[in-house]
Write a protein that holds these residues in place. Structure first.
Motif, PDB file in Angstrom:
ATOM      1  N   CYS A   1      19.514  54.926  25.734  1.00  8.11           N
ATOM      2  CA  CYS A   1      20.437  54.260  23.948  1.00  8.11           C
ATOM      3  C   CYS A   1      19.836  53.458  23.602  1.00  8.11           C
ATOM      4  CB  CYS A   1      21.309  54.566  24.312  1.00  8.11           C
ATOM      5  SG  CYS A   1      22.002  54.495  22.752  1.00  8.11           S
ATOM      6  N   ASP A   2      19.570  53.282  21.774  1.00  7.43           N
ATOM      7  CA  ASP A   2      18.563  52.580  21.989  1.00  7.43           C
ATOM      8  C   ASP A   2      19.740  52.557  20.780  1.00  7.43           C
ATOM      9  OD1 ASP A   2      16.666  51.903  22.802  1.00  7.43           O
ATOM     10  OD2 ASP A   2      15.281  53.138  21.228  1.00  7.43           O
ATOM     11  N   ASN A   3      20.572  52.715  20.372  1.00  8.25           N
ATOM     12  CA  ASN A   3      22.336  52.542  19.190  1.00  8.25           C
ATOM     13  C   ASN A   3      23.303  51.333  19.001  1.00  8.25           C
ATOM     14  OD1 ASN A   3      21.094  54.686  18.119  1.00  8.25           O
ATOM     15  ND2 ASN A   3      22.991  56.095  18.763  1.00  8.25           N
ATOM     16  N   MET A   4      23.192  50.811  20.530  1.00  9.79           N
ATOM     17  CA  MET A   4      23.962  49.720  20.352  1.00  9.79           C
ATOM     18  C   MET A   4      25.169  49.228  19.670  1.00  9.79           C
ATOM     19  SD  MET A   4      22.658  47.091  22.288  1.00  9.79           S
ATOM     20  CE  MET A   4      21.460  46.927  22.684  1.00  9.79           C
ATOM     21  N   CYS A   5      25.686  50.462  19.644  1.00  6.14           N
ATOM     22  CA  CYS A   5      27.249  50.540  19.001  1.00  6.14           C
ATOM     23  C   CYS A   5      27.978  49.086  19.777  1.00  6.14           C
ATOM     24  CB  CYS A   5      28.204  51.926  19.152  1.00  6.14           C
ATOM     25  SG  CYS A   5      26.739  53.269  18.382  1.00  6.14           S
TER      26      CYS A   5
ATOM     27  N   ASN B   1      20.611  50.906  13.509  1.00  6.05           N
ATOM     28  CA  ASN B   1      20.789  49.634  14.602  1.00  6.05           C
ATOM     29  C   ASN B   1      19.431  48.830  14.521  1.00  6.05           C
ATOM     30  OD1 ASN B   1      23.077  49.112  14.101  1.00  6.05           O
ATOM     31  ND2 ASN B   1      23.951  49.803  15.615  1.00  6.05           N
ATOM     32  N   TYR B   2      18.080  49.606  14.866  1.00  4.09           N
ATOM     33  CA  TYR B   2      17.081  49.802  15.419  1.00  4.09           C
ATOM     34  C   TYR B   2      16.183  50.160  13.816  1.00  4.09           C
ATOM     35  CZ  TYR B   2      17.211  54.670  16.384  1.00  4.09           C
ATOM     36  OH  TYR B   2      17.322  56.058  16.562  1.00  4.09           O
TER      37      TYR B   2
ATOM     38  N   GLU C   1      15.684  54.472  25.033  1.00  4.67           N
ATOM     39  CA  GLU C   1      15.977  55.452  25.198  1.00  4.67           C
ATOM     40  C   GLU C   1      14.404  55.863  25.632  1.00  4.67           C
ATOM     41  OE1 GLU C   1      18.340  56.701  21.260  1.00  4.67           O
ATOM     42  OE2 GLU C   1      16.424  57.611  20.909  1.00  4.67           O
ATOM     43  N   ARG C   2      13.776  56.561  26.488  1.00  5.60           N
ATOM     44  CA  ARG C   2      13.010  57.371  26.683  1.00  5.60           C
ATOM     45  C   ARG C   2      12.559  58.979  26.818  1.00  5.60           C
ATOM     46  NH1 ARG C   2      14.731  55.446  31.843  1.00  5.60           N
ATOM     47  NH2 ARG C   2      16.505  54.525  30.814  1.00  5.60           N
TER      48      ARG C   2
ATOM     49  N   PRO D   1      23.582  50.585  26.795  1.00  7.81           N
ATOM     50  CA  PRO D   1      23.116  50.708  26.707  1.00  7.81           C
ATOM     51  C   PRO D   1      22.070  49.732  27.834  1.00  7.81           C
ATOM     52  CG  PRO D   1      23.413  50.833  24.698  1.00  7.81           C
ATOM     53  CD  PRO D   1      24.615  51.022  25.174  1.00  7.81           C
ATOM     54  N   PHE D   2      23.313  48.853  27.985  1.00  8.31           N
ATOM     55  CA  PHE D   2      22.655  47.989  29.207  1.00  8.31           C
ATOM     56  C   PHE D   2      22.794  49.212  30.500  1.00  8.31           C
ATOM     57  CE2 PHE D   2      25.306  46.429  25.946  1.00  8.31           C
ATOM     58  CZ  PHE D   2      24.364  45.350  25.794  1.00  8.31           C
TER      59      PHE D   2
END
Ligand code: 5AD
Ligand code: SF4
Length: 591
Positions: free
Chosen positions: A260-264, A332-333, A276-277, A270-271
């Motif tokens: 996940c690249d969203n970083m809510c 966010n990206y 995301e892939r 994401p950690f």
């Protein structure tokens, strides 16, 4: 000094730069210990080593350097694609990597991704010669596939580890000592803290390290702790087909993307699961085709952000077409470009078998372009069911959560979806008591629940997670009892509204995919409607729509038409009319 620190310090001294996307990899061995600190760490089990194991240990001692692990851990995907298990490292023979019929007991916690990951881990171990057992008492290896999303999820695992301690102690003197492994998100989040806190844990494997399980278990067999918590930029386990464990199953999950690249700001994912892939389209289609050949009737495409799917594996698709986000939504990206998107995949998957239902979870509301909505609308076998996690009904809280939309944009999207797909079933996730949430914000969430009237809901009390943006920048200032009270209120309102929404089905005829007997009664069957709601109906003889002479009883995997007679917030009840097919049913079904 702790030997891991030694390794990390050595890394710095030798000038190894940080690895992009790499969290870190730890191999906790006696060798590392002895070479850095001059001590050894035989485990209690290690004291009963036989000759073979001694020989193994001495080879380990003259074996790899730390650099070797960093190298082998970053093997590119193309190399891995040819086999599920990495080539044996030079200090271990193929034989030593084999499970030699040792029995593995796997236990899964957390989300559906973890259920799928359990089967990936098992597929890799099975190829390496392990057997699977569902009996904890006869297990030689116990692997817990763990979740970190909330504090409570982790507490459950710690409690389980305490229970397993007794089992492990009993087996200390046996010929095959019991090994315990922590897999998945908790291994990734806590890393060596787990090994330090629970000396009984032998291996740690993060969500991207399952190919390494045979090696980790081999190292553990010599009485040493071993870990690989390296995150990858490209691991999708594309070539590892999960083993279909239940032959009578009617449905399966197919993983299409990870990370996940969203970083809510509240979210640990994401950690723990990394960037995301997406898995290449061709390998997904191959898996779905196989499942269709096995007679499965339903496939759920799975990913942390399933509709952000983007297959960049083929150069010719890396065009500069930019991404269409839902109106009023932002990321966010940096905007991503090109690749094969979710609409393409959904189109291809739904063409494989018109009798196979297609669902997907869990999507992000930002990635619902009209192409996706159009497909859901026009294809009979794509279920008219959309999960749209809102998280809050207050624009102020949504901003603090960094969700990339306001309440108004979210509500507009709901209207847009309902116009496109009449009768669509909607579900959502909500968090009660996020940092700074006031009573007024909470009431906004209550009003969103009333306004949308979801068919299904997943509601949680906020749990602060280390590493997240909220942990660093915000205050977890809503009292625990206030969080729980607000959660209760949300649950009550959700139930009232879902009951109303579900009652609109009473009197309608719905297509139900039969799963088996209802849990509560051997005279009733249970299945799911298009909206994924449970439908219960008496197990009686009925007509077959393709042959009116034929009287049949419904079997798991059959499609039947059910006339709905009553509804609650979670279940529908009705009576069965006839057996049918998905293709033929659209003429009869009312939403
Ligand atoms: N606390 C509570 N709930 C959370 N979720 C994610 N992170 C947290 C957290 N820190 C919920 C969100 C998400 C669902 C999978 O779990 O609602 O959509
Ligand atoms: Fe839990 Fe999230 Fe990891 Fe799934 S991805 S196991 S929900 S932390």
């Amino acid at each position: 000094m702790h030997h891991l620190q030694c390794i990390l310090q050595a890394q710095r001294c030798l000038g190894w730069g940080p690895l992009t996307s790499v969290s870190w990899l730890l191999l906790r061995t006696c060798r590392a210990h002895s070479s850095f600190s001059g001590t050894t760490c035989p485990s209690p089990e290690g004291q009963q080593e036989d000759g073979v194991r001694k020989d193994f240990s001495s080879r380990l001692a003259t074996g790899p350097t730390f650099q070797h692990f960093l190298r082998s851990a970053s093997v590119p995907q193309e190399k891995l694609a040819s086999s599920d298990v990495v080539d044996p490292p030079p200090y271990l023979t193929v034989d030593e990597l084999l499970g030699r019929q040792r029995k593995v007991y796997l236990e899964t916690y957390g989300c559906q991704m973890n259920v799928n990951d359990t089967e990936i881990a098992w597929s890799i171990l099975q190829k390496s010669g392990y057997l699977r057992t569902s009996n904890l008492q006869e297990a030689d290896v116990i692997l817990l596939v763990t979740c970190s999303i909330r504090e409570k999820a982790e507490q459950t695992i710690w409690n389980r580890l305490h229970q397993l301690k007794a089992l492990k102690t009993k087996r200390l003197r046996s010929r095959v000592p019991l090994k315990i492994g922590i897999l998945g998100c908790m291994a990734e989040r806590l890393k060596e803290e787990i090994l330090n806190r629970e000396k009984m844990v032998d291996i740690l494997a993060g969500p991207d390290a399952y190919r390494d399980l045979p090696r980790l278990l081999t190292v553990a067999e010599s009485g040493q702790q071993a870990a690989n918590v390296l995150l990858s930029l490209d691991e999708t386990y594309a070539d590892v087909m999960p083993v279909q464990t239940s032959p009578s199953a009617t449905s399966a999950f197919v993983s299409i993307m990870r990370g996940c690249d969203n970083m809510c700001s509240y979210c640990i994912v994401p950690f723990t699961r990394g960037r995301e892939r997406s898995r290449p389209v061709a390998s997904i289609l191959e898996e779905v085709r196989k499942l269709s050949e096995q007679g499965l009737k339903e496939v759920t495409l799975l990913g942390q952000n399933v509709n952000s799917y983007r297959d960049n594996s083929e150069v010719q698709f890396n065009n500069a077409v930019s991404t269409n986000l839902s109106r009023g939504f932002s990321t966010n990206y940096k905007t991503k470009q090109g690749g094969l998107r979710f609409a393409h995949l959904l189109d291809q998957v739904s063409r494989i078998d018109p009798e196979m239902r297609i669902r997907f979870t869990s999507p992000h509301p930002k990635d619902f372009p009209d192409e996706v909505l159009q497909l859901i609308h026009e294809r009979d076998n794509i279920c008219k069911q959309i999960h749209l996690p809102a998280q809050s009904g207050s624009s102020r809280v949504l901003e603090a959560m960094r969700r990339g939309y306001s309440r108004e944009a979210y509500v507009e999207l709901i209207h847009h979806i309902r116009e496109f797909i009449p009768g669509v079933s909607l579900s959502s996730d909500f968090i009660a008591g996020f940092c700074g949430e006031t009573e007024e914000d909470h009431l906004q969430t209550v009003s969103l629940l009333r306004e949308v009237q979801y068919n299904m809901g997943f509601l949680f009390a906020y749990s602060m997670r280390q590493k997240t943006r909220a942990y660093h920048r915000l205050k977890d200032d809503v009292l625990e009892e206030v969080k729980l009270r607000r959660l209760e209120e949300l649950i009550t309102v959700f139930r009232e509204e879902a009951t109303k929404a579900n009652k609109t089905s009473v009197g309608c005829t719905q297509l139900v995919l039969v799963e088996g007997f209802s849990k509560r009664s051997a005279t009733e069957l249970c299945g799911r409607n298009d909206g994924n709601l449970k439908v219960i109906f008496p197990d009686v003889e009925m007509e077959d729509a393709t042959d009116s002479e034929l009287r049949v009883r419904a079997q798991p995997g059959d499609y039947v038409l059910v006339k709905i007679t009553s509804a609650s917030s979670q279940t529908l009840r009705g009576h069965v009319l006839c057996r049918t097919t998905l293709k033929d049913s659209s003429a009869y079904c009312s939403p």
